[in-house]
Design a protein around this motif. Structure first.
Motif, short mmCIF file in Angstrom:
data_model
loop_
_atom_site.label_atom_id
_atom_site.label_comp_id
_atom_site.label_asym_id
_atom_site.label_seq_id
_atom_site.Cartn_x
_atom_site.Cartn_y
_atom_site.Cartn_z
N LEU A 91 0.82 -1.21 0.00
CA LEU A 91 0.00 0.00 0.00
C LEU A 91 0.86 1.26 0.00
CD1 LEU A 91 -2.72 -1.23 2.50
CD2 LEU A 91 -3.07 -0.69 0.09
N ALA A 92 1.97 1.23 0.72
CA ALA A 92 2.87 2.39 0.72
C ALA A 92 3.47 2.62 -0.66
CB ALA A 92 3.98 2.19 1.76
N ARG A 93 3.80 1.54 -1.35
CA ARG A 93 4.34 1.68 -2.71
C ARG A 93 3.30 2.25 -3.66
NH1 ARG A 93 6.49 -4.34 -2.11
NH2 ARG A 93 8.48 -3.98 -1.05
N ALA A 94 2.02 2.04 -3.33
CA ALA A 94 0.94 2.60 -4.16
C ALA A 94 0.66 4.05 -3.82
CB ALA A 94 -0.32 1.76 -3.98
N GLY A 95 1.39 4.61 -2.84
CA GLY A 95 1.27 6.02 -2.53
C GLY A 95 0.50 6.34 -1.27
N HIS A 96 0.01 5.32 -0.56
CA HIS A 96 -0.79 5.57 0.64
C HIS A 96 0.10 5.72 1.89
CE1 HIS A 96 -4.13 4.70 -1.92
NE2 HIS A 96 -3.73 3.45 -2.13
N LYS A 97 -0.43 6.40 2.88
CA LYS A 97 0.28 6.58 4.15
C LYS A 97 -0.18 5.49 5.11
CE LYS A 97 1.34 10.04 7.70
NZ LYS A 97 1.09 11.44 8.15
N VAL A 98 0.75 4.65 5.57
CA VAL A 98 0.39 3.45 6.32
C VAL A 98 0.98 3.48 7.72
CG1 VAL A 98 0.42 0.93 6.31
CG2 VAL A 98 0.38 2.18 4.14
N THR A 99 0.15 3.15 8.70
CA THR A 99 0.60 2.95 10.08
C THR A 99 0.44 1.48 10.40
OG1 THR A 99 -0.11 5.17 10.76
CG2 THR A 99 0.22 3.53 12.50
N GLY A 100 1.51 0.85 10.84
CA GLY A 100 1.48 -0.56 11.20
C GLY A 100 1.52 -0.73 12.70
N LEU A 101 0.60 -1.52 13.24
CA LEU A 101 0.53 -1.78 14.68
C LEU A 101 0.79 -3.27 14.89
CD1 LEU A 101 -0.19 -0.34 17.39
CD2 LEU A 101 -2.54 -1.15 17.05
#
Length: 235
Positions: free
Chosen positions: A35-45
């Motif tokens: 998802l980050a490679r697709a341009g989205h901002k991701v938070t991983g928990l």
């Protein structure tokens, strides 16, 4: 599975919109990085320090622009209220986590609270309505018979965990304000494959994935898949 998620995101949000994504129990970060490679901002928990370290190591090998779009936090999915304000995310992923939680409803309610209105809650669970299939097809009749009377099972790591019923999760999603929008079956034809099985040649793999995708959308096949992928939408 990834294709189903991409389809849901495309259907819910304008093309090109940069989404705020929370990945609960991100494991080694495979979905988060995609998802980050697709341009989205991701938070991983992630609550497992070993898994979190593996995700950090993988992230370190990505370009700086992708690293800047990913934030990794050590924490439990049942405590999202401690880390995030209501309405913080457009998409919340909870894949392969609920089976380790004895009381899933409070956790799902917490995940729904951190979703913005119209946000997508994506949940992947073990299908309690199909628990007898794997042991039955493997000739393990005692385990197959026991599966008709209990939603608990032993996973491939040897841990006693819990499966979920589609009907119960549908009621839960409605009750927490993120009613079911779509659902799929996952891993119907490949559930008996060993974890270390090598993928087939590309042409065969393409046909296999096409068959899995078709079965995952088609009744009655999807109802007896090993896993269920449920997508709820926050009202």
């Amino acid at each position: 599975m990834a294709r189903q998620l991409e389809e849901q995101i495309t259907a819910r949000f304008p093309v090109g919109q940069r989404l705020r994504v929370l990945d609960v129990g991100l494991g080694q970060g495979t979905q988060a990085l995609r998802l980050a490679r697709a341009g989205h901002k991701v938070t991983g928990l992630e609550s497992d320090p070993t898994m979190l370290a593996a995700a950090r190591a993988t992230l370190a090998g990505e370009p700086a622009g992708i690293q800047e779009r990913v934030r990794l936090i050590e924490g439990d999915g049942r405590e999202t209220g401690v880390h995030f304000l209501p309405g913080t995310f457009d998409v919340v992923l909870c894949h392969g986590v609920l089976m380790y939680v004895d009381e899933p409803d409070p956790m799902l309610a917490g995940l729904a609270r951190v979703l913005a209105p119209g946000g997508l809650l994506s949940v992947l669970v073990r299908n309690a309505d199909a628990l007898a299939l794997r042991p039955g097809l493997s000739g393990d009749w005692d385990t197959a018979l026991a599966a008709f009377d209990s939603a608990r099972y032993k996973n491939r790591l040897g841990l006693s965990v819990r499966a979920d019923h589609l009907s119960e999760l549908t009621a839960t999603l409605a009750g927490i304000g993120a009613p079911l929008h779509a659902w799929y079956g996952v891993r119907l034809f490949t559930d008996l494959a060993a974890d270390d099985t090598l993928p087939p040649p590309v042409e065969e793999l393409t046909r296999l994935l096409a068959a899995e995708e078709r079965a995952g959308r088609t009744d009655p096949y999807r109802a007896v898949a090993a896993l269920l992928h449920l997508c709820g939408v926050r009202g």
